[in-house]
Design an enzyme around this catalytic site. Structure first.
Site, PDB file in Angstrom:
ATOM      1  N   ARG A   1       0.824  -1.224   0.000  1.00  0.00           N
ATOM      2  CA  ARG A   1       0.000   0.000   0.000  1.00  0.00           C
ATOM      3  C   ARG A   1       0.852   1.264   0.000  1.00  0.00           C
ATOM      4  NH1 ARG A   1      -4.977  -1.931   3.819  1.00  0.00           N
ATOM      5  NH2 ARG A   1      -6.192  -2.790   2.102  1.00  0.00           N
TER       6      ARG A   1
ATOM      7  N   LYS B   1     -21.393 -15.094   0.851  1.00  0.00           N
ATOM      8  CA  LYS B   1     -22.822 -14.910   1.129  1.00  0.00           C
ATOM      9  C   LYS B   1     -23.534 -14.088   0.067  1.00  0.00           C
ATOM     10  CE  LYS B   1     -22.377 -14.801   6.133  1.00  0.00           C
ATOM     11  NZ  LYS B   1     -22.302 -13.829   7.225  1.00  0.00           N
TER      12      LYS B   1
ATOM     13  N   GLY C   1     -15.181  -2.794   0.972  1.00  0.00           N
ATOM     14  CA  GLY C   1     -16.505  -2.194   1.147  1.00  0.00           C
ATOM     15  C   GLY C   1     -16.751  -1.086   0.140  1.00  0.00           C
TER      16      GLY C   1
HETATM   17  P1  AMP Z   1     -16.412 -12.814  -0.057  1.00  0.00           P
HETATM   18  O1  AMP Z   1     -15.580 -12.020   0.920  1.00  0.00           O
HETATM   19  O2  AMP Z   1     -17.875 -12.696   0.169  1.00  0.00           O
HETATM   20  O3  AMP Z   1     -16.000 -12.576  -1.465  1.00  0.00           O
HETATM   21  O4  AMP Z   1     -16.125 -14.350   0.293  1.00  0.00           O
HETATM   22  C1  AMP Z   1     -14.896 -14.922   0.085  1.00  0.00           C
HETATM   23  C2  AMP Z   1     -14.794 -16.180   0.870  1.00  0.00           C
HETATM   24  O5  AMP Z   1     -15.772 -17.086   0.415  1.00  0.00           O
HETATM   25  C3  AMP Z   1     -13.456 -16.851   0.639  1.00  0.00           C
HETATM   26  O6  AMP Z   1     -12.758 -16.896   1.842  1.00  0.00           O
HETATM   27  C4  AMP Z   1     -13.819 -18.224   0.156  1.00  0.00           C
HETATM   28  O7  AMP Z   1     -13.043 -19.231   0.751  1.00  0.00           O
HETATM   29  C5  AMP Z   1     -15.254 -18.368   0.595  1.00  0.00           C
HETATM   30  N1  AMP Z   1     -15.960 -19.337  -0.228  1.00  0.00           N
HETATM   31  C6  AMP Z   1     -16.044 -19.397  -1.560  1.00  0.00           C
HETATM   32  N2  AMP Z   1     -16.736 -20.483  -1.956  1.00  0.00           N
HETATM   33  C7  AMP Z   1     -17.112 -21.118  -0.842  1.00  0.00           C
HETATM   34  C8  AMP Z   1     -17.846 -22.313  -0.603  1.00  0.00           C
HETATM   35  N3  AMP Z   1     -18.336 -23.034  -1.599  1.00  0.00           N
HETATM   36  N4  AMP Z   1     -18.056 -22.674   0.678  1.00  0.00           N
HETATM   37  C9  AMP Z   1     -17.572 -21.929   1.690  1.00  0.00           C
HETATM   38  N5  AMP Z   1     -16.854 -20.806   1.526  1.00  0.00           N
HETATM   39  C10 AMP Z   1     -16.637 -20.400   0.265  1.00  0.00           C
END
Ligand code: AMP
Length: 654
Positions: free
Chosen positions: A38, A199, A376
């Site tokens: 950074r 999620k 974010g």
């Molecule tokens: P996000 O911050 O919402 O983009 O989520 C990223 C996280 O989702 C990463 O740490 C991934 O390991 C997790 N992730 C992706 N696919 C899956 C899955 N099928 N089951 C559980 N965690 C997941």
């Protein structure tokens, strides 16, 4: 959404307050910076400012000290690393604000760098406390915002300061705004969106906003299982948001109605544990995930299907990994999609957080158009929200009306001086253009000579006063007919000096306005409050009284021709200048009052200028305000600096 950048402003000899993102990890044992990515990312903006001859004052937060001065969150290790990277000493301030910091700022020389202590050592930072913002702003002439990661937060160091000094984008910020802005506002089609991650609930806003624009939507990550379940397939122990099943159905329905190709994976890689080296298999959507198993990546058929869906895309936004990419066994889906995007002939924007980490893991970050640094902030940007830390940066070319820079010379300059000076201004400005009208208002005696000098340059000329009769026994006065006869375009009416020294009241001013309009002279009507009135909170009341009386019986048709100048009397010739926020607030009030007295349409046409101790150092902050259409300039109009004001206005005009 074009914003003013560091390249648009003159930085030579200026104090530049720069908000950067130095929120870096520190080694627990040595206390040194363990990853300087950074800091390196901020170097181009810092070096540019130094090369231009600025004094650079840097601000950043580090961690979450929550308003407390906690030594382990000090930016000292950052100052050390930055010194090494820049090859010059970076001075470290003992605090963010205060007398000692102020002294260090005052002693700073051109080409030197001072790093202020952690912004979050002060509770006012995250509260966007105006007092803190004002103090910070008092250290500098200009604010450079290069911290996109905090742009979704309105804090004192990024948003608050912009109330007092103009804020422009640094190079990192500019790149983020331009890439994310393009995909949100005007993506080249076909436009594909890939969503993954943990999620659905985190990304509803993004999905809903991009569903309006995308042609294709590809869903991966854990969120795919919420869609599988909503479609009636088995999901075993996969991460499913049971309370979002109806939402998933709604989104599928919405996509169908909008004709968006919304693609849910047809197969998945599953395992019994989220661990490296465990047994894994591939199941189709129809087979579903058996009890005791969980889906951890998209399957091989889905990878091929997704590639096929992406092959013609001209714009791609990718947010969230396709699987648990941190574990190599479940990283294939993410890696394959990343590699495919890297070679695609399309604008590819990877939106923040974990998808950025994923693309870095595969070493492909330089193979796509843009990898956003904000988590974010990029999500909110993709949701179509206006981020406070972007909004506060001055807009470029968003002026609704042609700007006017009018010089009121008052009782200054003999004819020979006036002639020479008008020539100088003509030469320095090159005349008026479609963006900025340059207007000179010399004393009566010099009007004919100035009119002659500026002929053919589109520079317009105004008188400083007139008498509201065509002719007659009014010793010492000048009539609108006489001004018109020598090709004068404007006439200043109701200037505070005339109101004060010559006891002109609103009724007389109203007569003058009518007489000027009758003869085709355009009035520049001055209004404004005295200090006592401002201190008693009577500003709006005074402005309303003046305008209602001055404009009495003047019709909409005529009002839209008038130029109004808001001149707070306490700021005229005193060296005191209204803050940009004060000027904007008063001028916004005038515009709303005109809308009420006439109509929205008329009010939108009227040019409203600010007047009062304008100079090239404070003008940018004023002119970037949305309702301010220029300046009526006193002292600074007698010098060559007047041309500088025109130059500043041109940078942000239309
Ligand atoms: P996000 O911050 O919402 O983009 O989520 C990223 C996280 O989702 C990463 O740490 C991934 O390991 C997790 N992730 C992706 N696919 C899956 C899955 N099928 N089951 C559980 N965690 C997941």
């Amino acid at each position: 959404m074009e914003k003013l950048t560091i390249k648009d402003v003159d930085l030579k000899g200026k104090k530049v307050l720069m908000r950067v993102d130095f929120n870096v990890p520190l080694d627990k044992e040595t206390g040194k910076v363990s990853d300087d990515t950074r800091i390196r990312a901020a170097l181009p903006t810092i070096k540019y400012a130094l090369d231009q001859g600025a004094k650079v004052i840097l601000m950043s937060h580090l961690g979450r000290p929550k308003g407390q001065k906690i030594p382990e969150y000090s930016l000292k290790p950052v100052a050390e690393r930055l010194s090494e990277l820049l090859g010059i000493e970076v001075k470290m301030a003992p605090d963010l604000v205060g007398p000692e910091v102020k002294k260090m700022v005052e002693e700073l020389k051109d080409g030197e760098v001072l790093l202020l202590e952690n912004t979050r050592f002060h509770p006012g930072e995250t509260k966007n406390d105006p007092e803190l913002a004002k103090e910070l702003a008092s250290y500098a002439d200009i604010h450079v915002n290069d911290a996109f990661g905090t742009a979704h937060r309105a804090h004192a160091s990024n948003v608050g300061v912009a109330q007092y000094i103009p804020s422009v984008a640094g190079f990192l910020m500019e790149k983020e705004i331009s890439a994310l802005g393009k995909v949100v506002e005007n993506p080249e089609k076909p436009f594909a969106v890939i969503m993954g991650g943990a999620k659905v609930s985190d990304k509803i806003g993004v999905i809903e906003n991009l569903l309006e624009k995308a042609d294709t939507f590809l869903i991966g990550g854990a969120m795919m299982f919420t869609f599988w379940k909503a479609l009636g397939y088995k999901t075993g122990n996969s991460l499913v948001e049971d309370d979002k099943l109806d939402l998933a159905k709604e989104l599928l329905e919405k996509a169908k109605n909008k004709g968006v190709d919304f693609v849910v994976p047809v197969d998945a890689v599953i395992a019994q544990e989220m661990k490296a080296g465990v047994e894994k298999k591939v199941v189709t959507m129809e087979e579903g995930v058996p009890e005791g198993w969980m889906g951890l990546d998209i399957g091989p058929k889905t990878i091929e299907l997704f590639k096929d869906k992406l092959k013609n895309a001209k714009t791609v936004v990718w947010n969230g990994p396709m699987g648990v990419f941190e574990i190599d066994d479940f990283a294939k889906g993410t890696e394959e999609i990343a590699k495919y995007l890297a070679q695609l002939d399309a604008m590819v924007v990877v939106g923040g957080g974990d998808s950025a980490a994923a693309i870095n893991k595969f070493g492909l970050e330089n193979e796509v158009t843009h990898v956003s640094t904000g988590g974010g902030a990029s999500l909110e940007f993709l949701e179509g929200k206006e981020l406070p830390g972007v909004k506060s940066i001055a807009d470029k070319g968003k002026k609704k009306r042609r700007l006017m820079i009018a010089g009121n010379w008052k009782m200054n300059k003999t004819n020979s001086e006036a002639e020479a000076f008008a020539r100088k201004i003509t030469q320095l400005t090159g005349g008026s253009d479609e963006k900025v009208e340059v207007t000179l208002c010399p004393p009566f005696t010099a009007l004919p000579v100035v009119v002659e000098v500026v002929r053919g340059t589109q520079i317009t000329v105004g008188a400083q006063n007139m008498y509201p009769e065509d002719s007659g026994a009014f010793t010492g006065e000048v009539s609108p007919l006489m001004l018109k006869d020598i090709d004068v375009d404007y006439v200043i009416i109701g200037h505070s000096e005339r109101r004060k020294y010559f006891k002109e009241d609103d009724e007389f001013i109203n007569r003058k306005l009518k007489a000027a309009l009758k003869h085709g002279l355009t009035p520049i009507l001055c209004v404004g409050e005295v200090l006592e009135e401002r201190e008693k909170n009577l500003t709006f009341c005074v402005l309303e009284n003046q305008l209602r009386r001055d404009l009495d019986e003047i019709e909409a048709n005529d009002v839209q021709k008038i130029v109004i100048a808001y001149e707070p009397v306490w700021a005229i010739g005193t060296g005191k200048v209204a803050t940009p926020a004060q000027a904007q607030e008063a001028i916004r009030f005038i515009r709303e009052l005109l809308a009420e007295m006439y109509s929205e349409e008329v009010s939108e046409k009227v040019r409203i200028l600010y007047g009062g101790s304008i100079n090239p150092d404070n003008f940018l902050g004023i002119i970037v305000q949305p309702d301010i259409d220029g300046g009526l300039v006193g002292g600074a109009s007698l010098k060559e600096s007047f041309a500088k004001l025109v130059e500043i206005a041109r940078k942000i005009a239309l």
